[in-house]
Design a protein around this motif. Structure first.
Motif, PDB file in Angstrom:
ATOM      1  N   UNK A   1      55.058   4.589  38.437  1.00 49.15           N
ATOM      2  CA  UNK A   1      56.088   5.262  37.649  1.00 49.15           C
ATOM      3  C   UNK A   1      56.475   4.449  36.415  1.00 49.15           C
ATOM      4  N   UNK A   2      56.778   5.163  35.354  1.00 51.19           N
ATOM      5  CA  UNK A   2      57.352   4.549  34.161  1.00 51.19           C
ATOM      6  C   UNK A   2      58.870   4.644  34.296  1.00 51.19           C
ATOM      7  N   UNK A   3      59.512   3.511  34.429  1.00 50.89           N
ATOM      8  CA  UNK A   3      60.953   3.523  34.707  1.00 50.89           C
ATOM      9  C   UNK A   3      61.741   3.913  33.458  1.00 50.89           C
ATOM     10  N   UNK A   4      62.817   4.641  33.711  1.00 56.36           N
ATOM     11  CA  UNK A   4      63.685   5.069  32.615  1.00 56.36           C
ATOM     12  C   UNK A   4      65.047   5.430  33.200  1.00 56.36           C
ATOM     13  N   UNK A   5      66.042   4.671  32.822  1.00 56.76           N
ATOM     14  CA  UNK A   5      67.391   4.903  33.337  1.00 56.76           C
ATOM     15  C   UNK A   5      67.917   6.243  32.846  1.00 56.76           C
ATOM     16  N   UNK A   6      68.603   6.939  33.745  1.00 51.98           N
ATOM     17  CA  UNK A   6      69.192   8.225  33.408  1.00 51.98           C
ATOM     18  C   UNK A   6      70.548   8.001  32.740  1.00 51.98           C
ATOM     19  N   UNK A   7      70.785   8.715  31.653  1.00 54.95           N
ATOM     20  CA  UNK A   7      72.099   8.661  31.000  1.00 54.95           C
ATOM     21  C   UNK A   7      73.039   9.556  31.795  1.00 54.95           C
ATOM     22  N   UNK A   8      73.487   9.012  32.956  1.00 57.93           N
ATOM     23  CA  UNK A   8      74.210   9.828  33.931  1.00 57.93           C
ATOM     24  C   UNK A   8      75.671  10.010  33.558  1.00 57.93           C
ATOM     25  N   UNK A   9      76.202  11.175  33.836  1.00 56.98           N
ATOM     26  CA  UNK A   9      77.618  11.466  33.650  1.00 56.98           C
ATOM     27  C   UNK A   9      78.397  11.280  34.950  1.00 56.98           C
ATOM     28  N   UNK A  10      77.656  11.199  36.068  1.00 55.01           N
ATOM     29  CA  UNK A  10      78.274  11.066  37.377  1.00 55.01           C
ATOM     30  C   UNK A  10      77.552   9.955  38.148  1.00 55.01           C
ATOM     31  N   UNK A  11      78.272   9.028  38.778  1.00 55.74           N
ATOM     32  CA  UNK A  11      77.617   7.905  39.472  1.00 55.74           C
ATOM     33  C   UNK A  11      76.787   8.323  40.674  1.00 55.74           C
ATOM     34  N   UNK A  12      76.901   9.594  41.070  1.00 50.64           N
ATOM     35  CA  UNK A  12      76.138  10.067  42.222  1.00 50.64           C
ATOM     36  C   UNK A  12      74.911  10.871  41.819  1.00 50.64           C
ATOM     37  N   UNK A  13      74.602  10.890  40.530  1.00 45.38           N
ATOM     38  CA  UNK A  13      73.388  11.576  40.099  1.00 45.38           C
ATOM     39  C   UNK A  13      72.153  10.821  40.585  1.00 45.38           C
ATOM     40  N   UNK A  14      71.145  11.588  41.025  1.00 47.77           N
ATOM     41  CA  UNK A  14      69.916  10.974  41.510  1.00 47.77           C
ATOM     42  C   UNK A  14      69.116  10.328  40.398  1.00 47.77           C
ATOM     43  N   UNK A  15      68.318   9.333  40.749  1.00 48.15           N
ATOM     44  CA  UNK A  15      67.488   8.599  39.789  1.00 48.15           C
ATOM     45  C   UNK A  15      66.074   9.175  39.801  1.00 48.15           C
ATOM     46  N   UNK A  16      65.711   9.949  38.776  1.00 43.84           N
ATOM     47  CA  UNK A  16      64.404  10.629  38.788  1.00 43.84           C
ATOM     48  C   UNK A  16      63.217   9.675  38.887  1.00 43.84           C
ATOM     49  N   UNK A  17      63.327   8.502  38.270  1.00 48.10           N
ATOM     50  CA  UNK A  17      62.182   7.598  38.264  1.00 48.10           C
ATOM     51  C   UNK A  17      62.027   6.827  39.583  1.00 48.10           C
ATOM     52  N   UNK A  18      63.109   6.625  40.312  1.00 52.52           N
ATOM     53  CA  UNK A  18      63.055   5.799  41.519  1.00 52.52           C
ATOM     54  C   UNK A  18      62.871   6.595  42.805  1.00 52.52           C
ATOM     55  N   UNK A  19      63.258   7.858  42.785  1.00 49.56           N
ATOM     56  CA  UNK A  19      63.238   8.633  44.018  1.00 49.56           C
ATOM     57  C   UNK A  19      61.860   9.199  44.340  1.00 49.56           C
ATOM     58  N   UNK A  20      61.583   9.250  45.645  1.00 49.76           N
ATOM     59  CA  UNK A  20      60.371   9.885  46.159  1.00 49.76           C
ATOM     60  C   UNK A  20      60.800  11.039  47.039  1.00 49.76           C
ATOM     61  N   UNK A  21      60.347  12.264  46.746  1.00 56.55           N
ATOM     62  CA  UNK A  21      60.720  13.408  47.597  1.00 56.55           C
ATOM     63  C   UNK A  21      60.358  13.195  49.069  1.00 56.55           C
ATOM     64  N   UNK A  22      59.218  12.555  49.325  1.00 51.09           N
ATOM     65  CA  UNK A  22      58.814  12.308  50.710  1.00 51.09           C
ATOM     66  C   UNK A  22      59.797  11.381  51.411  1.00 51.09           C
TER      67      UNK A  22
END
Length: 243
Positions: free
Chosen positions: A57-78
């Protein structure tokens, strides 16, 4: 003439007692380690899914508005489906990963404790089994009885080794800072984190195999216990019926 009381042979009473209660006890240990192995395999698949994701994965921090937003680059659906592992932008180590490590430690502790106790018990039982040689009526089943002891002794060593493997897997996981910021810093460089995870997975998988195989050894005892216990009861009954 009066009947011979079975208590006149306390050794035979003890043999019958052991063959009954230890057979029942082993029925539990013929299945419980396999249940633990299934749990370990699920945790292993979770960690492997995360490692696979982080290897490319190419890491990229999410410009989140809520501290509970999921991290698209770090999460694995499995990983989320298997163990509920979810990385969130404003949080630290996912609680599910903390639980996985706790489970690994707990199963590791239990496995070492069980293996250590069982090894000591089988060493003593092997020595005590010499008393059986004095009963010609049991001569044809001495192989079965000693094979039971050998199987349990082997299972004990496998259980202890599984526990040590699980403890070492936690040592590897503890080398990783699972906060999103720290993960991204590492994944943007030499990607050591996935390699730690893959090594932990190998140890967990090996522990699961050891526990499953140890249960198989104990399960192999069941027909041997049945034959031995039936013979002991027959010998005891013959003594009861003697004039």
């Amino acid at each position: 003439m009066p009947r011979v009381d079975r208590m006149a042979d306390p050794f035979l009473d003890a043999i019958e007692n052991l063959s009954h209660f230890h057979r029942e006890h082993e029925r539990f240990y013929a299945q419980q380690p396999r249940r633990q192995a299934v749990d370990l395999q699920r945790h292993s698949r979770t960690l492997c899914a995360v490692a696979d994701r982080w290897s490319t994965v190419e890491v990229e921090a999410l410009d989140a508005l809520n501290p509970y937003e999921g991290s698209p680059d770090l999460n694995s659906p499995d990983a989320t489906q298997l163990d509920g592992v979810l990385f969130m932008e404003g949080q630290g180590e996912p609680v599910e990963l903390t639980r996985i490590k706790r489970d690994l430690r707990t199963i590791g502790d239990d496995s070492i404790e069980t293996g250590t106790w069982l090894a000591a018990a089988m060493e003593a039982t092997w020595d005590a089994a010499t008393v059986l040689l004095a009963y010609p009526q049991l001569a044809g089943l001495l192989g079965d009885r000693h094979r039971i002891i050998a199987n349990d002794w082997h299972a004990a060593s496998m259980s202890a080794l599984a526990g040590r493997s699980l403890h070492r897997s936690v040592d590897l996981l503890d080398r990783i800072d699972f906060t999103p910021a720290a993960l991204r810093e590492g994944l943007d460089g030499d990607r050591t984190t996935p390699r730690y995870l893959y090594s932990a997975v190998e140890l967990i998988d090996h522990a699961a195999d050891l526990l499953s195989d140890s249960a198989g050894l104990v399960h192999d005892n069941e027909p041997r216990w049945r034959r031995f216990h039936q013979r002991v009861r027959s010998v005891a009954s013959s003594r009861d019926a003697s004039p």
